[in-house]
Design an enzyme around this catalytic site. Structure first.
Site, PDB file in Angstrom:
ATOM      1  CB  CYS C  83      46.285  41.881  53.845  1.00  0.00           C
ATOM      2  SG  CYS C  83      44.696  41.677  54.654  1.00  0.00           S
ATOM      3  CG  HIS C 332      48.285  40.808  59.301  1.00  0.00           C
ATOM      4  ND1 HIS C 332      48.923  41.534  58.310  1.00  0.00           N
ATOM      5  CD2 HIS C 332      47.226  40.192  58.679  1.00  0.00           C
ATOM      6  CE1 HIS C 332      48.284  41.356  57.156  1.00  0.00           C
ATOM      7  NE2 HIS C 332      47.257  40.559  57.356  1.00  0.00           N
TER       8      HIS C 332
END
Ligand SMILES: [Zn+2]
Ligand SMILES: [Zn+2]
Lengths: 133, 385, 385, 133
Positions: C83, C332
């Site tokens: 991420c 996200h």
């Protein structure tokens, strides 16, 4: 084997291209983009939607004997790069044609066919193949 | 910009290594490189790897490898660009040292490909081409290069035998490489009669599925002198991109991304093709080596086949190519390949290549490539006296 | 080292975008950034993306995106670090410009996550943790952060309500972000009563599964002046690694990789936590924001919960955090998140944030993180007058 | 769903760790590494193979309600980070224990169990779980 290689969402998204060969056209460059692009290499973003012609010519080809997992049942098969009349190019299987009759420069016609059966849901994925004219 | 040198190299024996996992392979090669360099710390790391997601269900390799090398908390970044992941990892390491951000950088590459079946590997590798507009329709990597081969034969009269000779030569060289996956010496006939993969290419035209890793240590020339190592300087670094789909390239007999990367590297190095003493190039398939020779300017366009046939690329020839055995015999763990090429350049420039040593080698070139030619790097290394 | 500025930003509306594929998303955001910057060419590109292999069966994104942006033959490199792929892509762009290798670099990030099922996405995301020693035994990402939450509550007395307040605040901010995936205003009770994911965390503690992209343009401060853009300078850039597996970290209430990356960034910028006017941080799960505040030095260790409860991180508070809505409301798309944080920093420093504008904002910080804290970047940007 | 997540090769490779908790030990740091490492953070490569004790303590835990695809049939389940007597740590499912009895500091014992059924071949993958003592 394949990680959910075609989901219904993905399948539906490409229908205009896979079923109608929908491209877009840069008038500045006289160039067809397939699949459609948001910008031409010249910087032009005003591109016009156009359907590609369904005839073309084999630029090069091969006979596949060891395909990826989703095509295991269909080996061997012929596949080539086809230049359509407008200059746009596609990679497509060459169906219904004896392997020894395929050659560079051969004229072909596009047909819509089943391409693969994929994913756990067994979605049938369709698209274009070419046959000798 | 600071002058950069390669001061350490490491590589393990490549092959089907069922008892080693992704991290084992990478850590092993990296520890060899660190030991070879004699450095007492590492400032930053790049890990080249194409598809550990599909091959091993593991992403986040920078952290994984820094952790298992005991190198945390250094910055550790994974680079992915299909089969040129390793070549770009090396270029990133070069820029980080040249730019003054770090003094000692480890650039490594790894791929663990045999945890999936052969079909699974073919599927995973096909994610390097255009999934929606190439792979979806059934093309494979051997298939893409087979189409380049067919076009090259048609336009330039390249023969099936000439293409096979690349494999013959590289296997011959690979016999002397203890880390190579295969030690065998097929003849032109063996190759032409081997199992069909994607016509006209057969299994002996293709680089194999391989587990392996390689690593090198980059630092400043200044620091390299302190370490007392032979100074192997990076004098040229180039990287380029091209269309992902082969069908979108105007000339199907070319792999232009290599010419573009080479231009950048030759310019930085202020060298010409004739200044290069030897090269490691990306022979993922036999035909690739012929086309790459042309793109690098070693031979005229269309003359790659004739040059190989004439022995110009043999160890004793005008421009020896793939003295390591190339991807063909050494194996092709895709993320590691670009770094292993640098490994060989350094071995040659240190005069450590034994039977395959190129006499008087001072300048070597490494060409690494992703997909059917969607991306490439070219690096030029020079031994300083 | 040259001074570097961010001169262009681009981002599309995020969400479940079934009619757009990976390349559509990335090209869209990149074209917006190029237009915003007003540059006539790009010299090099970095694409942050975590797992297009597992989500989309497509690797080799550098070439794919350069191709579809019409930018070939520029070097185009995909960065993967779970991420924090986007955050590192930005740092690579910074180093390339600062080091003098390129004048104009595009740093973008993308993830197209909804082409697989929810279970499939959970599986793909778990490849950011240790596949063999964490995921193999059944742990998930929400589960890892849930274990951090449990440890933090146990050691510091952090309450379930305080954890939920992060979500309340971020959703409140996200109401003003037109690109955010969700526009809703859950209460603390809504969050505590929402569907259980990994106890004590519920669905409203978790950032969603999202399709999206973001891109920014980096250049020299000199060139930025020529372009006539507001000068938003990158004054600090840090990156760090830590153990991949959460269980190997000595203190389970901490995410130390953030402190390590922050140290590097603060040092380069010659700033302290109290010099920062606002921050975008990686609230993949509510608990993460509390721990990160502590690691960045905004609050004492263990006091994150109390600070949120006291409104210190609200838009009008002492140190506003996630004025964009954070990962919680914005969404996200893992590879894009780090770049979108820079997007928000630039919007704030240009005074373009409308309702969520932090008055007098001159210095902003972005913290992006991979896995359960195996890797992180911290960037500090300053508006020059 | 998972891309061949456990093959027989991969499965066999990890048997010493999954069945016997085989770690290695750095005498310099008095530290156990699990899984075994080639090098300790201190630089020591002379690490000794050791089997870990089968008892430990829960450091933290969670109850998973939305697992990855290969655990879909087992939801919900408890999982935690366990510190073994030697200081080595593992992430492991906490089996046969009512959820509301699990707490930080709870003593547990390691048992060898089936962890998941995976891949097209349906390989049964075994390993360690813990149970309350
Ligand atoms: Zn045009
Ligand atoms: Zn030690």
């Amino acid at each position: 084997m394949s990680f959910e290689s075609v989901t219904p969402a993905r399948y539906a998204r490409f229908m205009p291209q896979r079923y109608r060969l929908e491209a877009n056209y840069c008038a500045k460059c006289d160039l067809h983009h397939f699949p459609p692009r948001q910008i031409c290499k010249c910087g032009n973003k005003e591109l016009e939607t156009r359907t590609l012609p369904d005839e073309g010519e084999v630029l090069t080809y091969t006979i596949i004997h060891t395909p990826g997992s989703q095509f295991s049942d269909e080996r061997p098969f012929a596949i080539g790069i086809i230049e359509l009349a407008t200059g746009a190019r596609i990679t497509a299987q060459i169906a219904d044609t004896p392997f020894d009759e395929i050659e560079i420069g051969m004229r072909v016609k596009i047909e819509f066919r089943r391409i693969q059966t994929v994913g756990e849901a067994g979605v049938l994925a369709y698209g274009y193949k070419v046959v000798s004219m | 910009m600071r002058d950069v040198a390669v001061v350490g190299i490491g590589m393990n024996k490549w092959g089907e290594l069922w008892d080693k996992d992704l991290r084992d392979l990478y850590v092993e090669a990296s520890l060899l490189a660190i030991e070879d360099a004699g450095v007492d710390h590492i400032d930053s790391m790049y890990v080249g790897c194409m598809s550990s997601g599909l091959f091993n269900c593991q992403e986040h390799l920078g952290s994984l490898m820094a952790d298992h090398l005991g190198l945390t908390p250094i910055p550790a970044t994974r680079i992915e660009s299909a089969c040129v992941s390793g070549g770009i990892a090396f270029r990133m390491g070069f820029m980080e040292v040249a730019g003054g951000f770090s003094d000692i950088v480890l650039a490594g590459g790894v791929e663990k490909m045999t945890d999936v079946s052969g079909d699974g590997a073919t599927f995973a590798l096909a994610t390097a081409c255009d999934q929606e507009w190439e792979a979806y329709n059934g093309i494979t990597f051997p298939g893409l290069y087979a189409m380049i081969a067919r076009a090259h034969m048609h336009k330039h009269g390249t023969t099936r035998e000439q293409i096979a000779m690349v494999s013959v030569k590289n296997h011959k060289n690979g016999m002397h490489n203890p880390n190579a996956q295969y030690h065998l010496t097929p003849s032109v006939e063996d190759i032409i009669n081997s199992v069909k993969v994607a016509e006209p290419l057969n299994i002996l035209d293709c680089s194999p599925i391989t587990d392996g890793a390689a690593a090198v240590i980059l630092t400043t020339v200044e620091k390299a002198k302190e370490l007392g190592k032979p100074i192997i300087r990076v004098i040229g670094a180039g990287q380029a991109s091209n269309t992902l789909a082969l069908h979108n390239r105007s000339d199907l007999t070319r792999i232009q991304v290599t010419e573009d990367a080479a231009k950048m590297a030759y310019k930085m190095a202020d060298k010409k093709p004739e200044d290069i003493d030897f090269a490691e190039v990306h022979d993922c398939f036999t035909i690739a080596e012929l086309v790459i020779m042309e793109e690098l300017g070693f031979v005229e366009r269309g003359k790659g086949g004739a040059a190989v046939e004439a022995g110009e690329t043999d160890v004793g020839g005008r421009i020896p190519i793939n003295t390591s055995g190339g991807l063909k015999s050494k194996g092709h763990p895709v993320g590691a390949t670009g770094v292993a090429q640098i490994h060989t350049l350094v071995e040659q420039l240190r005069c450590d290549m034994g039977e395959c040593q190129v006499k008087g080698a001072k300048i070597g070139l490494a060409q690494n490539m992703g997909g059917s030619g969607g991306s490439a790097t070219v690096h030029i290394l020079e031994a300083m006296s």
